[in-house]
Write an enzyme that holds these catalytic residues in place. Structure first.
Site, PDB file in Angstrom:
ATOM      1  N   GLY A 227       0.782  -1.236   0.000  1.00  0.00           N
ATOM      2  CA  GLY A 227       0.000   0.000   0.000  1.00  0.00           C
ATOM      3  C   GLY A 227       0.810   1.281   0.000  1.00  0.00           C
ATOM      4  N   GLU A 270       4.206  -6.467   1.230  1.00  0.00           N
ATOM      5  CA  GLU A 270       3.746  -6.809  -0.128  1.00  0.00           C
ATOM      6  C   GLU A 270       3.520  -5.578  -0.988  1.00  0.00           C
ATOM      7  OE1 GLU A 270       0.043  -8.812   0.551  1.00  0.00           O
ATOM      8  OE2 GLU A 270       0.998 -10.556   1.427  1.00  0.00           O
ATOM      9  N   PRO A 271       4.549  -4.828  -1.303  1.00  0.00           N
ATOM     10  CA  PRO A 271       4.330  -3.635  -2.123  1.00  0.00           C
ATOM     11  C   PRO A 271       4.101  -3.975  -3.593  1.00  0.00           C
ATOM     12  CG  PRO A 271       6.654  -3.925  -1.698  1.00  0.00           C
ATOM     13  CD  PRO A 271       5.955  -5.026  -0.961  1.00  0.00           C
ATOM     14  N   ARG A 273       2.258  -1.204  -6.055  1.00  0.00           N
ATOM     15  CA  ARG A 273       2.319   0.091  -6.721  1.00  0.00           C
ATOM     16  C   ARG A 273       3.711   0.733  -6.635  1.00  0.00           C
ATOM     17  NH1 ARG A 273      -2.019   3.366  -7.301  1.00  0.00           N
ATOM     18  NH2 ARG A 273      -3.063   2.190  -5.679  1.00  0.00           N
ATOM     19  N   ARG A 309      -7.657   3.873 -14.267  1.00  0.00           N
ATOM     20  CA  ARG A 309      -7.659   4.460 -12.929  1.00  0.00           C
ATOM     21  C   ARG A 309      -8.443   5.774 -12.814  1.00  0.00           C
ATOM     22  NH1 ARG A 309      -3.925   5.941 -10.244  1.00  0.00           N
ATOM     23  NH2 ARG A 309      -4.514   4.921  -8.323  1.00  0.00           N
ATOM     24  N   TYR A 313     -11.509   5.380 -10.231  1.00  0.00           N
ATOM     25  CA  TYR A 313     -11.313   5.939  -8.880  1.00  0.00           C
ATOM     26  C   TYR A 313     -11.200   7.462  -8.878  1.00  0.00           C
ATOM     27  CZ  TYR A 313      -9.059   1.274  -8.779  1.00  0.00           C
ATOM     28  OH  TYR A 313      -8.734  -0.045  -8.928  1.00  0.00           O
ATOM     29  N   CYS A 344     -16.387   4.920 -26.317  1.00  0.00           N
ATOM     30  CA  CYS A 344     -17.753   5.404 -26.454  1.00  0.00           C
ATOM     31  C   CYS A 344     -18.450   5.544 -25.099  1.00  0.00           C
ATOM     32  CB  CYS A 344     -18.500   4.423 -27.345  1.00  0.00           C
ATOM     33  SG  CYS A 344     -20.117   4.984 -27.772  1.00  0.00           S
ATOM     34  N   GLU A 345     -17.911   6.404 -24.247  1.00  0.00           N
ATOM     35  CA  GLU A 345     -18.545   6.709 -22.965  1.00  0.00           C
ATOM     36  C   GLU A 345     -18.164   8.129 -22.593  1.00  0.00           C
ATOM     37  OE1 GLU A 345     -18.717   4.164 -19.681  1.00  0.00           O
ATOM     38  OE2 GLU A 345     -18.450   2.325 -20.823  1.00  0.00           O
ATOM     39  N   TYR A 373      -0.897  -0.693 -12.085  1.00  0.00           N
ATOM     40  CA  TYR A 373      -2.338  -0.753 -12.333  1.00  0.00           C
ATOM     41  C   TYR A 373      -2.704   0.003 -13.618  1.00  0.00           C
ATOM     42  CZ  TYR A 373      -2.041  -2.401  -7.549  1.00  0.00           C
ATOM     43  OH  TYR A 373      -1.685  -3.103  -6.422  1.00  0.00           O
TER      44      TYR A 373
HETATM   45  N1  LLP Z   1      -1.267  -7.258  -0.986  1.00  0.00           N
HETATM   46  C1  LLP Z   1      -2.562  -7.486  -1.211  1.00  0.00           C
HETATM   47  C2  LLP Z   1      -3.220  -8.583  -0.525  1.00  0.00           C
HETATM   48  C3  LLP Z   1      -3.280  -6.655  -2.094  1.00  0.00           C
HETATM   49  O1  LLP Z   1      -4.579  -6.865  -2.300  1.00  0.00           O
HETATM   50  C4  LLP Z   1      -2.619  -5.599  -2.737  1.00  0.00           C
HETATM   51  C5  LLP Z   1      -3.328  -4.719  -3.669  1.00  0.00           C
HETATM   52  C6  LLP Z   1      -1.251  -5.404  -2.483  1.00  0.00           C
HETATM   53  C7  LLP Z   1      -0.613  -6.258  -1.586  1.00  0.00           C
HETATM   54  C8  LLP Z   1      -0.440  -4.327  -3.141  1.00  0.00           C
HETATM   55  O2  LLP Z   1      -0.884  -3.053  -2.835  1.00  0.00           O
HETATM   56  P1  LLP Z   1      -0.076  -1.790  -3.377  1.00  0.00           P
HETATM   57  O3  LLP Z   1       1.262  -1.800  -2.694  1.00  0.00           O
HETATM   58  O4  LLP Z   1       0.051  -1.964  -4.824  1.00  0.00           O
HETATM   59  O5  LLP Z   1      -0.898  -0.627  -3.009  1.00  0.00           O
HETATM   60  N2  LLP Z   1      -6.198  -0.936  -8.836  1.00  0.00           N
HETATM   61  C9  LLP Z   1      -6.017  -0.060  -7.704  1.00  0.00           C
HETATM   62  C10 LLP Z   1      -5.203  -0.703  -6.611  1.00  0.00           C
HETATM   63  C11 LLP Z   1      -5.763  -2.031  -6.164  1.00  0.00           C
HETATM   64  C12 LLP Z   1      -4.892  -2.724  -5.168  1.00  0.00           C
HETATM   65  C13 LLP Z   1      -5.309  -4.129  -4.951  1.00  0.00           C
HETATM   66  N3  LLP Z   1      -4.570  -4.836  -3.957  1.00  0.00           N
HETATM   67  C14 LLP Z   1      -5.395   1.251  -8.177  1.00  0.00           C
HETATM   68  O6  LLP Z   1      -5.131   1.382  -9.372  1.00  0.00           O
HETATM   69  O7  LLP Z   1      -5.197   2.165  -7.401  1.00  0.00           O
END
Ligand code: LLP
Length: 415
Positions: A227, A270-271, A273, A309, A313, A344-345, A373
């Protein structure tokens, strides 16, 4: 910052126009040095204790990026059988893959068991199923730390309003289900949500999960999830996530935990992004400029199928305008425009009423922070082709790392 592209010399020996000519528009372009640098950052969040960063490949699962993650010593997490298969293809051994699924079928769990992939179960019902499939085996469970965080309600994955994880008051039931099947819970994991710049809610969740960890006799690992945010408003001065401050505070929590329980588990994160985001730029072309009633629109080939995105969001991505391979300077004059795609939106908007340099037809739009993403959520909506992906390597040269779809690819599924 006037231009991120110039400040990091993103395109190195390549030129945006040449890239689009060669690989088609739109195009995802990645910079190997930036991505490797991010991988190195997340590998060192904790240095005092045994620690592993699992790259969360849903952010960007290009095979070349996965191979880089392997070289940089990262492990990975997978959300589906497809992601596990891809990681195996990239050369990850089973022990470097952590399966963290949600609501999966018996077959998908069996696939992980057959491939010796450690799995975390995120509901009592999936734990029960897993126990039936793998009695006497090992597993992890995902616990809701009670605190969520994230850039949008849709990506907050902990707290009171989420489908994910096992609630804290079900931990005892989870332990008894595991006992019933002689399953050993070797680890616990959490994920608060995606994109926080303020570490406090995350730290609060870590405090909670460490507290829950005391309920287990001894755990091999505790996984804090991902996250970590990136500054999507970097052109207006937003600062990067402060990993040093996080490391200091998190290490203190771990000190207290280790002291209290008398053993040191492996700590994980678990990074997704953070690893891939800033090293990716999406390029597209301006096909039309028009004023519709009172509003000025810049019409590009970057539809919502290419980058979802902003539509999904209301996410902000900084944009730069490129003309004759140079970033157009804002001092040459700006105007407020709405940058849209070719889908087309009416909601197919990349940037709503944004002040940008005056844009002309055939300019190139560079969408920053598109490495995470972006492609991984792209689709063929409106029968459009997903773009190619190109990597600018450490020598500054471009290599194609995923072909653009062809119409043949799209049609071959029909019988
Ligand atoms: N671990 C788990 C269990 C997750 O579900 C996720 C992301 C991560 C790690 C990695 O999170 P990150 O470090 O990437 O924030 N599509 C959305 C983001 C969805 C994230 C889903 N899960 C966006 O474009 O903002």
């Amino acid at each position: 910052m006037d231009s991120y592209i110039n400040s990091v010399d993103f395109f190195k020996n390549t030129k945006p126009e040449t890239l689009l000519k060669e690989y088609g528009s739109p195009l995802y372009v990645y910079n190997e040095s930036i991505i490797r640098q991010s991988m190195r950052t997340v590998a060192k969040i904790i240095t005092k204790y045994p620690f592993i960063s699992n790259y969360s490949i849903k952010a960007n699962s290009n095979l070349e990026i996965l191979k880089m993650a392997l070289e940089e010593g990262l492990y990975c997490d997978a959300m589906s059988e497809g992601e596990i298969r891809l990681l195996l293809l990239a050369g990850f051994p089973a022990e470097k893959i952590f399966f963290v699924p949600n609501n999966v079928s018996r077959e998908e769990l069996q696939f992980a068991i057959d491939n010796s992939i450690l799995t975390s179960l995120d509901s009592l019902s999936q734990l029960e199923l897993y126990g039936q499939l793998n009695p006497g085996g090992k597993c992890a469970i995902r616990i809701n730390p009670g605190v969520g965080a994230g850039h949008h309600d849709k990506v907050v994955t902990a707290g009171k309003n989420t489908k994910f994880a096992i609630a804290a008051n079900d931990i005892d039931t989870a332990i008894s289900i595991a006992d019933k099947y002689d399953l050993k819970i070797v680890g616990i994991n959490q994920h608060v949500g995606s994109l926080f710049m303020d570490p406090e809610p995350f730290l609060a969740s870590c405090r909670n999960i460490l507290h829950f960890a005391e309920r287990f006799e001894r755990l091999d690992f505790i996984d804090f999830g991902g996250g970590y945010g990136v500054p999507y408003h970097k052109l207006s001065g937003e600062e990067s996530f402060d990993f040093n401050a996080l490391t200091e505070k998190l290490t203190k929590l771990l000190d207290e935990f280790v002291e209290k329980v008398g053993y040191t588990p492996l700590f994980k994160t678990e990074p997704g992004r953070f690893v891939a985001c800033e090293g990716g730029i999406l390029l597209g072309k301006v096909n039309a400029v028009k004023t519709n009633v009172d509003k000025k629109f810049v019409g590009t080939d970057i539809g919502m199928n290419i980058l979802m995105r902003p539509v999904l969001y209301d996410s902000w991505h900084d944009l730069e305008v490129i003309r004759q391979n140079e970033v157009v300077d804002r001092s040459e004059g700006t105007e407020t425009v709405t940058v849209v795609g070719n889908i087309c939106e009416s909601g197919d908007i990349i940037a709503n009423e944004r002040e940008l340099p005056v844009i002309q037809k055939n300019d190139i739009i560079a969408v920053l922070d598109a490495g995470a993403y972006g492609y991984s959520m792209a689709s063929n909506y409106n029968m459009r082709l997903r773009p190619a992906e190109v990597m600018i390597d450490r020598n500054g040269n471009a290599t194609l790392i995923r072909k653009r779809d062809t119409f043949e690819d799209l049609f071959k599924q029909f019988l």
